[in-house]
Design an enzyme around this catalytic site. Structure first.
Site, short mmCIF file in Angstrom:
data_model
loop_
_atom_site.label_atom_id
_atom_site.label_comp_id
_atom_site.label_asym_id
_atom_site.label_seq_id
_atom_site.Cartn_x
_atom_site.Cartn_y
_atom_site.Cartn_z
N LYS A 61 0.87 -1.18 0.00
CA LYS A 61 0.00 0.00 0.00
C LYS A 61 0.91 1.23 0.00
O LYS A 61 1.67 1.44 0.95
CB LYS A 61 -0.89 0.00 1.25
N ALA B 187 -9.42 4.94 4.82
CA ALA B 187 -9.19 6.07 5.72
C ALA B 187 -10.45 6.88 5.99
O ALA B 187 -11.21 7.21 5.08
CB ALA B 187 -8.10 7.01 5.23
N GLY B 188 -10.64 7.19 7.26
CA GLY B 188 -11.69 8.11 7.67
C GLY B 188 -13.02 7.47 8.00
O GLY B 188 -13.85 8.08 8.66
N ASN C 159 -9.32 0.61 9.82
CA ASN C 159 -8.41 0.31 10.93
C ASN C 159 -8.86 1.02 12.21
O ASN C 159 -9.34 0.41 13.15
CB ASN C 159 -6.98 0.70 10.55
N THR C 160 -8.75 2.36 12.20
CA THR C 160 -8.99 3.11 13.43
C THR C 160 -10.36 2.84 14.03
O THR C 160 -10.48 2.66 15.25
CB THR C 160 -8.83 4.62 13.15
#
Lengths: 66, 258
Positions: free
Chosen positions: B98, B185-186, B207-208
């Site tokens: 990535k 992301a986000g 992920n987060t």
């Protein structure tokens, strides 16, 4: 002799191989990748790759990331 | 329904949620996250070994069946990303990468030009390259031309949990780019991943939102289901949207008639 490991100077004994260095630091060779003076060192030559004074060594491994 | 296969880099995936390994309070939950979500692809980063302290090895927590997707986080230029990618491949865990090239520390927005440059170099070296990009048509096209295996536009800045803020731009990428679109992301809530999939995204990387949930395993399960639901909704061909009411019940045979 002095080498630079992960950005920090370190005093090591003469004639130490990459494998010897890893063992002296209790690092399992299979878990890391090594860059010596910007060249990747294949894991099958860790034992035969000797360190020289002034070498720059990077010892890296996978960590958590997204 | 026939099995919905997502093929990328020569691998046939049956699950469209990619997960990460960052920010877990305890990496020991990662196997549970993988199992609960059904995810088959997981990201890692490459960093210097801490010679002063013995930290745990995240690799011990990643189930063996997972496809590893190392990222080039920390790279600020194409050259740095290429260097990290080559090191990651030397770890012997495959050739997926990535691309993350970021020099903006506040919003962690990817540098499209450097990302496309790195993509071109690494694709030529046989990597399966998944570039993390702004949801920008021209950057996406540059990545296609550079040999990317997929394009990964952001929904919002990394780690913000703000959701699919770029939805209109992502929609354009889905329409215009022939490669798989993986929203990365986000994304903070399963409903947002579901929406991306309903729009026709091929996969989501989360992920987060999972790692920072109070119960990451439960959240991973929720994301797995949301991605599946969104995918099935997309495949089912959603009905038309109207500006006025369209009765669902017959407009004849009322009791008051006649």
């Amino acid at each position: 002799m002095v080498v630079v490991i992960n950005g920090k100077e370190a005093e090591i004994v003469d004639g130490l191989s990459v494998l010897g260095l890893l063992e002296s630091r209790q690092i399992t060779p299979e878990t890391v990748v090594i860059e010596l003076n910007k060249d990747i060192v294949s894991s099958d030559v860790f034992g035969s790759t000797l360190l020289n004074d002034g070498d720059h060594l990077e010892i890296l491994r996978f960590v958590g990331g997204g | 329904m026939n099995e919905d296969i997502f093929e990328i880099g020569g691998l046939k995936l049956t699950n469209r949620l990619f997960t990460g390994t960052g920010k877990y309070a305890d990496d020991a939950v990662i196997p549970g996250v993988c199992e609960a979500s059904g995810s088959q692809v997981i990201t890692v980063a490459l960093r210097r070994v801490d010679l002063e302290s013995d930290t745990g090895n995240v690799m011990d927590c990643i189930p063996k069946h997972m496809q590893l997707l190392p990222n080039t986080s920390g790279a600020r230029t194409a050259d740095e990303a290429v260097r990290i990618a080559r090191l990651a491949r030397a770890m012997g865990c495959g050739d997926w990468i990535k691309i993350e090239v970021i020099s903006d520390n506040k919003y962690l927005l990817p540098d499209g030009y450097e990302t496309a440059k790195a993509t071109e170099i690494l694709a030529k070296e046989g990597f399966v390259v998944l570039p993390y990009v702004n949801a920008d048509l021209y950057v996406a096209r540059a990545c296609v031309d550079a040999g990317a295996a997929a394009v990964m536009p952001l929904g919002a800045p990394i780690g913000t949990n703000r959701g699919l803020k770029t939805r209109e731009m992502v929609r354009i990428l889905i329409d215009e780019i022939d490669l798989p679109i993986i929203v990365d992301a986000g994304i903070g809530r399963p409903s947002e991943a579901c929406e991306a999939m309903e729009m026709g995204a091929d996969a989501c990387l989360v992920n987060t939102a999972i790692a920072t949930a109070s119960d990451p395993v439960m959240m991973a399960r929720a994301f797995g289901r949301a991605v599946k639901a969104g995918r099935e909704a997309y495949l089912s061909g959603p009905g038309a949207i109207h500006s006025h009411a369209v009765a669902s019940s017959p407009l004849t045979g009322f009791l008051s008639e006649g």
